[in-house]
Write a protein that holds these residues in place. Structure first.
Motif, PDB file in Angstrom:
ATOM      1  N   LYS A 165      -2.590  46.114  15.480  1.00  0.00           N
ATOM      2  CA  LYS A 165      -4.028  46.230  15.705  1.00  0.00           C
ATOM      3  C   LYS A 165      -4.436  46.479  14.298  1.00  0.00           C
ATOM      4  CE  LYS A 165      -4.696  47.811  20.679  1.00  0.00           C
ATOM      5  NZ  LYS A 165      -4.957  49.102  21.263  1.00  0.00           N
ATOM      6  N   LEU A 167      -7.926  47.547  11.659  1.00  0.00           N
ATOM      7  CA  LEU A 167      -9.019  47.931  11.677  1.00  0.00           C
ATOM      8  C   LEU A 167      -9.588  47.739  10.308  1.00  0.00           C
ATOM      9  CD1 LEU A 167     -11.383  49.892  13.040  1.00  0.00           C
ATOM     10  CD2 LEU A 167     -10.013  51.700  12.140  1.00  0.00           C
ATOM     11  N   GLY A 197     -10.412  44.289  14.506  1.00  0.00           N
ATOM     12  CA  GLY A 197     -11.925  44.696  14.716  1.00  0.00           C
ATOM     13  C   GLY A 197     -12.534  45.601  13.750  1.00  0.00           C
ATOM     14  N   GLN A 198     -13.476  46.102  14.219  1.00  0.00           N
ATOM     15  CA  GLN A 198     -14.182  47.156  13.220  1.00  0.00           C
ATOM     16  C   GLN A 198     -14.451  48.494  14.172  1.00  0.00           C
ATOM     17  OE1 GLN A 198     -17.799  44.921  12.650  1.00  0.00           O
ATOM     18  NE2 GLN A 198     -16.921  44.190  10.749  1.00  0.00           N
ATOM     19  N   LEU A 199     -14.858  49.552  13.146  1.00  0.00           N
ATOM     20  CA  LEU A 199     -15.138  50.712  13.955  1.00  0.00           C
ATOM     21  C   LEU A 199     -16.055  50.567  14.907  1.00  0.00           C
ATOM     22  CD1 LEU A 199     -15.265  53.506  11.098  1.00  0.00           C
ATOM     23  CD2 LEU A 199     -13.626  53.365  12.713  1.00  0.00           C
ATOM     24  N   ASP A 200     -15.921  51.532  15.906  1.00  0.00           N
ATOM     25  CA  ASP A 200     -16.706  51.498  17.011  1.00  0.00           C
ATOM     26  C   ASP A 200     -18.165  51.949  16.661  1.00  0.00           C
ATOM     27  OD1 ASP A 200     -18.065  51.890  19.453  1.00  0.00           O
ATOM     28  OD2 ASP A 200     -16.180  52.361  20.644  1.00  0.00           O
ATOM     29  N   GLU A 201     -19.088  51.368  16.399  1.00  0.00           N
ATOM     30  CA  GLU A 201     -20.416  52.022  16.036  1.00  0.00           C
ATOM     31  C   GLU A 201     -21.014  52.861  17.242  1.00  0.00           C
ATOM     32  OE1 GLU A 201     -21.625  51.912  13.046  1.00  0.00           O
ATOM     33  OE2 GLU A 201     -20.025  50.663  12.319  1.00  0.00           O
ATOM     34  N   ALA A 202     -20.608  52.748  18.431  1.00  0.00           N
ATOM     35  CA  ALA A 202     -21.283  53.601  19.451  1.00  0.00           C
ATOM     36  C   ALA A 202     -20.794  55.062  19.306  1.00  0.00           C
ATOM     37  CB  ALA A 202     -20.887  52.732  20.749  1.00  0.00           C
ATOM     38  N   ALA A 203     -19.272  55.104  18.830  1.00  0.00           N
ATOM     39  CA  ALA A 203     -18.582  56.081  19.052  1.00  0.00           C
ATOM     40  C   ALA A 203     -19.074  56.989  17.506  1.00  0.00           C
ATOM     41  CB  ALA A 203     -17.120  55.954  18.851  1.00  0.00           C
ATOM     42  N   ARG A 204     -19.334  56.109  16.539  1.00  0.00           N
ATOM     43  CA  ARG A 204     -19.816  56.780  15.314  1.00  0.00           C
ATOM     44  C   ARG A 204     -21.101  57.578  15.769  1.00  0.00           C
ATOM     45  NH1 ARG A 204     -18.744  53.236  10.224  1.00  0.00           N
ATOM     46  NH2 ARG A 204     -19.220  55.215   9.009  1.00  0.00           N
ATOM     47  N   LEU A 221     -12.120  58.592  14.253  1.00  0.00           N
ATOM     48  CA  LEU A 221     -11.797  57.349  14.615  1.00  0.00           C
ATOM     49  C   LEU A 221     -10.663  56.773  14.024  1.00  0.00           C
ATOM     50  CD1 LEU A 221     -15.518  56.055  14.693  1.00  0.00           C
ATOM     51  CD2 LEU A 221     -14.069  56.975  16.464  1.00  0.00           C
ATOM     52  N   PHE A 225      -6.843  55.822  16.117  1.00  0.00           N
ATOM     53  CA  PHE A 225      -6.362  54.703  16.008  1.00  0.00           C
ATOM     54  C   PHE A 225      -5.074  54.352  15.409  1.00  0.00           C
ATOM     55  CE2 PHE A 225      -5.902  50.518  13.440  1.00  0.00           C
ATOM     56  CZ  PHE A 225      -6.408  49.647  14.465  1.00  0.00           C
TER      57      PHE A 225
END
Length: 255
Positions: A165, A167, A197-204, A221, A225
């Motif tokens: 994976k 990031l 993928g990218q960082l989860d913006e919802a989690a941020r 985060l 990961f």
């Protein structure tokens, strides 16, 4: 011509993502040198290494050949954080009932090129292997995993898995995964997966709403990961040290 007198190039499949400038300037004896390790039957050996050369380092290549005896176990947990170019290569041969466990993390920015290359040889029945690689990159950096699994015709009951994976913290960064399976036995389990993928913006956003700073949220985060790569490392103190060394590389990322 001797192997020590020649240099690989990016036209070689196993070196396709390597740093061309490093290859052109490197000494053949440095690139072509292999360490060796013999794991006796029924025994366990482990290597835990953080490759964190300074920014002035032109690069490094670490190549290791391992033979794991019947019922033996070899574990390798590796982190690459520093140097303009870094390559860690593992060539592992498994006897009957042996196991190979690999957890690798590349993490860095600027124009760093970091890669893991593995060749797992299932030459005998009932052997298992599991490889988990995580790549975290920003700037113009690249993280790559080239993993080849070879299963011989008589190596029945092989169970082999690879999971990669990536990031990407900035648009200019990249991650590459090249899984290769060469299977001649018919009663085996072989699997591989790769996602980027990218960082989860919802989690941020969730963390920010609860008072965490952007840097603290990013660190948590990323820690979650890359932690997957060390799940099988039972030595808690070593696991925490390797996580911390990897996360220190985030301090240079102003994102």
């Amino acid at each position: 011509m001797s192997d020590t007198a020649t240099l690989p190039t990016r036209r070689d499949e196993a070196w396709r993502y390597a740093d061309a400038d490093y290859l052109a300037k490197a000494k053949p004896e440095a690139i072509n040198h292999w360490r060796t390790l013999e794991v006796p039957a029924g025994e366990t050996r482990r290597e835990c290494t953080v490759h964190g050369a300074g920014p002035q380092s032109p690069g490094m290549v670490d190549r290791l050949r391992v033979h794991v005896g019947r019922g033996g176990r070899f574990e390798a947990f590796k982190v690459i954080t520093g140097g303009k170019y870094a390559r860690v290569e593992l060539d592992v041969t498994l006897e009957e009932g042996a196991h190979f466990e690999f957890g690798g993390v590349t993490i860095g920015g600027s124009d760093k090129v970091q890669e893991f290359v593995t060749l797992t040889r299932h030459d005998h029945p009932n052997a298992t292997s599991n490889q988990t690689v995580r790549a975290v990159h920003w700037g113009q950096s690249t993280g790559s995993f080239l993993g080849e699994i070879k299963v011989a015709r008589h190596a029945q009951k092989t169970d082999a898995a690879q999971d990669f994976k990536g990031l990407l913290l900035e648009a200019g960064a990249s991650a590459n995964a090249v899984p290769q399976l060469e299977i001649f036995a018919d009663d085996v389990k072989c699997a591989h997966g790769a996602t980027v993928g990218q960082l989860d913006e919802a989690a941020r956003y969730y963390m920010a709403a609860r008072g965490l700073s952007p840097d603290a949220a990013k660190r948590l985060l990323v820690q979650a990961f890359i932690g997957d790569a060390f799940v099988a490392l039972e030595d808690e103190a070593t696991r925490e040290r390797m996580l911390e060394d990897a996360l220190k590389a985030l301090e240079e990322a102003s994102l």
